[in-house]
Design a protein around this motif. Structure first.
Motif, PDB file in Angstrom:
ATOM      1  N   PRO A   1       0.819  -1.210   0.000  1.00 50.28           N
ATOM      2  CA  PRO A   1       0.000   0.000   0.000  1.00 50.28           C
ATOM      3  C   PRO A   1       0.853   1.261   0.000  1.00 50.28           C
ATOM      4  O   PRO A   1       1.884   1.320   0.675  1.00 50.28           O
ATOM      5  CB  PRO A   1      -0.796  -0.112   1.311  1.00 50.28           C
ATOM      6  CG  PRO A   1      -0.735  -1.555   1.680  1.00 50.28           C
ATOM      7  CD  PRO A   1       0.583  -2.050   1.184  1.00 50.28           C
ATOM      8  N   PRO A   2       0.450   2.266  -0.772  1.00 50.45           N
ATOM      9  CA  PRO A   2       1.175   3.543  -0.755  1.00 50.45           C
ATOM     10  C   PRO A   2       1.203   4.102   0.666  1.00 50.45           C
ATOM     11  O   PRO A   2       0.236   3.977   1.417  1.00 50.45           O
ATOM     12  CB  PRO A   2       0.340   4.434  -1.683  1.00 50.45           C
ATOM     13  CG  PRO A   2      -0.414   3.480  -2.549  1.00 50.45           C
ATOM     14  CD  PRO A   2      -0.692   2.289  -1.692  1.00 50.45           C
ATOM     15  N   GLY A   3       2.323   4.687   1.026  1.00 54.20           N
ATOM     16  CA  GLY A   3       2.433   5.271   2.359  1.00 54.20           C
ATOM     17  C   GLY A   3       2.768   4.281   3.447  1.00 54.20           C
ATOM     18  O   GLY A   3       2.685   4.614   4.640  1.00 54.20           O
ATOM     19  N   SER A   4       3.142   3.044   3.080  1.00 54.28           N
ATOM     20  CA  SER A   4       3.550   2.060   4.096  1.00 54.28           C
ATOM     21  C   SER A   4       4.727   2.627   4.890  1.00 54.28           C
ATOM     22  O   SER A   4       5.664   3.183   4.317  1.00 54.28           O
ATOM     23  CB  SER A   4       3.966   0.748   3.428  1.00 54.28           C
ATOM     24  OG  SER A   4       2.888   0.157   2.755  1.00 54.28           O
TER      25      SER A   4
ATOM     26  N   ASN B   1      14.423   7.333   2.655  1.00 53.19           N
ATOM     27  CA  ASN B   1      13.217   7.110   1.844  1.00 53.19           C
ATOM     28  C   ASN B   1      12.279   6.071   2.451  1.00 53.19           C
ATOM     29  O   ASN B   1      11.709   5.225   1.751  1.00 53.19           O
ATOM     30  CB  ASN B   1      13.612   6.682   0.423  1.00 53.19           C
ATOM     31  CG  ASN B   1      14.374   7.762  -0.317  1.00 53.19           C
ATOM     32  OD1 ASN B   1      14.141   8.946  -0.130  1.00 53.19           O
ATOM     33  ND2 ASN B   1      15.320   7.354  -1.162  1.00 53.19           N
ATOM     34  N   GLY B   2      12.126   6.131   3.769  1.00 52.20           N
ATOM     35  CA  GLY B   2      11.193   5.244   4.453  1.00 52.20           C
ATOM     36  C   GLY B   2      11.739   3.871   4.772  1.00 52.20           C
ATOM     37  O   GLY B   2      11.029   3.044   5.353  1.00 52.20           O
ATOM     38  N   GLU B   3      12.991   3.594   4.411  1.00 53.82           N
ATOM     39  CA  GLU B   3      13.630   2.323   4.739  1.00 53.82           C
ATOM     40  C   GLU B   3      14.665   2.547   5.838  1.00 53.82           C
ATOM     41  O   GLU B   3      15.077   3.678   6.093  1.00 53.82           O
ATOM     42  CB  GLU B   3      14.281   1.712   3.488  1.00 53.82           C
ATOM     43  CG  GLU B   3      13.251   1.396   2.421  1.00 53.82           C
ATOM     44  CD  GLU B   3      13.841   0.846   1.142  1.00 53.82           C
ATOM     45  OE1 GLU B   3      13.203  -0.017   0.512  1.00 53.82           O
ATOM     46  OE2 GLU B   3      14.946   1.302   0.753  1.00 53.82           O
ATOM     47  N   TYR B   4      15.076   1.475   6.489  1.00 53.85           N
ATOM     48  CA  TYR B   4      15.947   1.615   7.663  1.00 53.85           C
ATOM     49  C   TYR B   4      17.009   0.533   7.639  1.00 53.85           C
ATOM     50  O   TYR B   4      16.710  -0.652   7.432  1.00 53.85           O
ATOM     51  CB  TYR B   4      15.118   1.500   8.934  1.00 53.85           C
ATOM     52  CG  TYR B   4      15.847   1.915  10.205  1.00 53.85           C
ATOM     53  CD1 TYR B   4      16.156   3.248  10.438  1.00 53.85           C
ATOM     54  CD2 TYR B   4      16.205   0.977  11.163  1.00 53.85           C
ATOM     55  CE1 TYR B   4      16.810   3.633  11.609  1.00 53.85           C
ATOM     56  CE2 TYR B   4      16.863   1.354  12.324  1.00 53.85           C
ATOM     57  CZ  TYR B   4      17.150   2.689  12.540  1.00 53.85           C
ATOM     58  OH  TYR B   4      17.805   3.064  13.689  1.00 53.85           O
TER      59      TYR B   4
ATOM     60  N   ALA C   1      21.661  -5.113   8.191  1.00 51.29           N
ATOM     61  CA  ALA C   1      20.295  -5.635   8.050  1.00 51.29           C
ATOM     62  C   ALA C   1      19.407  -4.437   7.742  1.00 51.29           C
ATOM     63  O   ALA C   1      19.441  -3.435   8.465  1.00 51.29           O
ATOM     64  CB  ALA C   1      19.837  -6.334   9.323  1.00 51.29           C
ATOM     65  N   ALA C   2      18.646  -4.535   6.657  1.00 48.34           N
ATOM     66  CA  ALA C   2      17.830  -3.406   6.216  1.00 48.34           C
ATOM     67  C   ALA C   2      16.355  -3.795   6.187  1.00 48.34           C
ATOM     68  O   ALA C   2      15.995  -4.895   5.766  1.00 48.34           O
ATOM     69  CB  ALA C   2      18.286  -2.937   4.839  1.00 48.34           C
ATOM     70  N   PHE C   3      15.514  -2.866   6.650  1.00 46.20           N
ATOM     71  CA  PHE C   3      14.069  -3.062   6.729  1.00 46.20           C
ATOM     72  C   PHE C   3      13.375  -2.225   5.661  1.00 46.20           C
ATOM     73  O   PHE C   3      13.686  -1.044   5.498  1.00 46.20           O
ATOM     74  CB  PHE C   3      13.529  -2.608   8.083  1.00 46.20           C
ATOM     75  CG  PHE C   3      14.025  -3.364   9.284  1.00 46.20           C
ATOM     76  CD1 PHE C   3      13.169  -4.200  10.000  1.00 46.20           C
ATOM     77  CD2 PHE C   3      15.343  -3.230   9.736  1.00 46.20           C
ATOM     78  CE1 PHE C   3      13.602  -4.881  11.126  1.00 46.20           C
ATOM     79  CE2 PHE C   3      15.785  -3.903  10.862  1.00 46.20           C
ATOM     80  CZ  PHE C   3      14.919  -4.736  11.557  1.00 46.20           C
ATOM     81  N   THR C   4      12.414  -2.817   4.946  1.00 43.98           N
ATOM     82  CA  THR C   4      11.574  -2.049   4.034  1.00 43.98           C
ATOM     83  C   THR C   4      10.113  -2.374   4.345  1.00 43.98           C
ATOM     84  O   THR C   4       9.767  -3.543   4.589  1.00 43.98           O
ATOM     85  CB  THR C   4      11.898  -2.356   2.551  1.00 43.98           C
ATOM     86  OG1 THR C   4      11.194  -1.438   1.705  1.00 43.98           O
ATOM     87  CG2 THR C   4      11.545  -3.776   2.165  1.00 43.98           C
ATOM     88  N   PRO C   5       9.233  -1.356   4.391  1.00 38.15           N
ATOM     89  CA  PRO C   5       7.842  -1.598   4.805  1.00 38.15           C
ATOM     90  C   PRO C   5       6.965  -2.120   3.677  1.00 38.15           C
ATOM     91  O   PRO C   5       7.210  -1.864   2.500  1.00 38.15           O
ATOM     92  CB  PRO C   5       7.386  -0.199   5.231  1.00 38.15           C
ATOM     93  CG  PRO C   5       8.154   0.720   4.319  1.00 38.15           C
ATOM     94  CD  PRO C   5       9.496   0.069   4.132  1.00 38.15           C
ATOM     95  N   CYS C   6       5.928  -2.863   4.052  1.00 39.24           N
ATOM     96  CA  CYS C   6       4.903  -3.300   3.099  1.00 39.24           C
ATOM     97  C   CYS C   6       3.618  -3.518   3.881  1.00 39.24           C
ATOM     98  O   CYS C   6       3.423  -4.573   4.503  1.00 39.24           O
ATOM     99  CB  CYS C   6       5.325  -4.573   2.379  1.00 39.24           C
ATOM    100  SG  CYS C   6       4.167  -5.063   1.061  1.00 39.24           S
ATOM    101  N   GLY C   7       2.761  -2.501   3.885  1.00 41.50           N
ATOM    102  CA  GLY C   7       1.521  -2.584   4.653  1.00 41.50           C
ATOM    103  C   GLY C   7       1.814  -2.695   6.136  1.00 41.50           C
ATOM    104  O   GLY C   7       2.615  -1.943   6.695  1.00 41.50           O
ATOM    105  N   ASP C   8       1.176  -3.687   6.804  1.00 40.65           N
ATOM    106  CA  ASP C   8       1.391  -3.853   8.236  1.00 40.65           C
ATOM    107  C   ASP C   8       2.540  -4.822   8.539  1.00 40.65           C
ATOM    108  O   ASP C   8       2.719  -5.254   9.677  1.00 40.65           O
ATOM    109  CB  ASP C   8       0.105  -4.335   8.922  1.00 40.65           C
ATOM    110  CG  ASP C   8      -0.412  -5.657   8.340  1.00 40.65           C
ATOM    111  OD1 ASP C   8       0.234  -6.196   7.415  1.00 40.65           O
ATOM    112  OD2 ASP C   8      -1.457  -6.133   8.808  1.00 40.65           O
ATOM    113  N   SER C   9       3.311  -5.184   7.508  1.00 38.03           N
ATOM    114  CA  SER C   9       4.476  -6.044   7.704  1.00 38.03           C
ATOM    115  C   SER C   9       5.696  -5.368   7.088  1.00 38.03           C
ATOM    116  O   SER C   9       5.643  -4.195   6.701  1.00 38.03           O
ATOM    117  CB  SER C   9       4.239  -7.420   7.060  1.00 38.03           C
ATOM    118  OG  SER C   9       4.112  -7.301   5.655  1.00 38.03           O
TER     119      SER C   9
END
Length: 325
Positions: free
Chosen positions: A45-48, A67-70, A98-106
């Motif tokens: 979803p956009p804005g995750s 850009n929203g990733e960590y 270790a890098a995190f990228t969002p996707c909805g609630d996961s």
């Protein structure tokens, strides 16, 4: 004559039917493969958004957001590695992450963990225990002492599960080594490279860190997904080159990211220009399109090495964007 005609016709009909059946099976396989590829695409979803505060609270580690990733990076300051007389320090490719990228609630975590030979078994056991997949284990260098390997991991889950897993994996490395890798004294190297000349030849700009000058070049021409989730330059989908030394005797180490039809031409260009190809492999296993990675090492005149590297870059439809890792 009629009998001869029948005997001749039957085998021909059998062969034609067999070929048609084979073609039907191939078409069915292609269709199934295409369907699997499409079903693997997850519409994030956009804005995750990531809950970065929760990641930091659970892992006890500070990283960098872009850009929203960590991304959490652990410099391996405790490892003293030398290759052909050059010190390999964290900016030269000696940092676990270790890098995190969002996707909805996961979210999805992708990482690269640097391991000594004694780290390998207990750490990979911890990775599996935490439910992460091991997608690659390989070298970056040759003639290096001590020997180190790079283990790629990934997992898609909720932030709490991912953060606890990342913490456990990094803690296992500390446990096995008896120390925290990042707590060692940060080393540096002395370089007198002609940066303007390198930039002009490569066609990009890099960043200087502790005497190492590094380019990070993305692939905006390729829309890569892993488990159907987009993989950015920041998440490890990039070509990089780290330099140190002098104009007369420099060392360059790096990683190429390539589509399958680029592998051969890139290797040829590097080898013909005196740059060693030390590893060719995957980093992911569920990616689309298929991507290969290549590690290289070069020692010699900096200008000639840069021209060789540019010749290899020209074999790819690489992007021009350079970003901080």
């Amino acid at each position: 004559m009629k009998r001869f005609f029948v005997l001749l016709t039957v085998p021909l009909l059998y062969m034609a039917c067999k070929q048609a059946n084979s073609q039907t099976q191939n078409n069915a396989a292609d269709t199934a493969s295409s369907a699997r590829s499409k079903s693997n695409v997850i519409a994030c979803p956009p804005g995750s958004k990531l809950d970065i505060a929760k990641i930091e609270q659970i892992t006890g580690m500070k990283g960098m957001e872009k850009n929203g990733e960590y991304k959490i990076t652990v410099p391996q300051n405790d490892l003293k590695i030398v290759v052909d007389g050059f010190k390999i320090i964290p900016p030269m490719g000696l940092g676990s992450w270790a890098a995190f990228t969002p996707c909805g609630d996961s979210a999805m975590v992708m990482g690269d963990i640097i391991l000594t030979e004694t780290d390998l078994k207990p750490v990979q056991q911890e990775v599996i225990k935490q439910g992460f997949a091991i997608t690659a284990i390989h070298n970056h260098f040759v003639r290096n002492r001590p020997n180190v390997m790079y283990m790629h991991i990934d997992k898609t889950s909720d932030i709490t599960t991912l953060s606890n897993g990342v913490k456990a994996i990094f803690n296992k490395v500390k446990e096995v080594r008896g120390k925290d890798p990042k707590e060692g004294k940060a080393d540096s190297v002395t370089s007198s490279l002609n940066i303007a000349q390198l930039d002009s030849i490569i066609g990009s700009k890099g960043e200087m860190s502790k005497g190492v000058y590094k380019y990070t070049i993305g692939r905006p021409d390729v829309q890569l997904v892993e488990h159907g989730i987009p993989v950015s330059t920041f998440m490890g989908f990039n070509t990089w080159a780290a330099w140190q030394g002098t104009p007369a005797r420099a060392a360059v180490a790096g990683d190429f990211t390539m589509l399958e039809n680029e592998v051969g031409p890139v290797i040829k260009a590097l080898v013909e220009n005196g740059i060693e190809v030390v590893a060719v492999h995957n980093h992911m296993v569920h990616e689309d399109p298929r991507i290969f990675f290549l590690h290289y090492w070069g020692v010699g005149n900096a200008e000639q090495l840069a021209k060789g590297l540019k010749a290899a870059l020209d074999q790819t439809d690489k992007g021009k964007a350079v970003m901080k890792m």
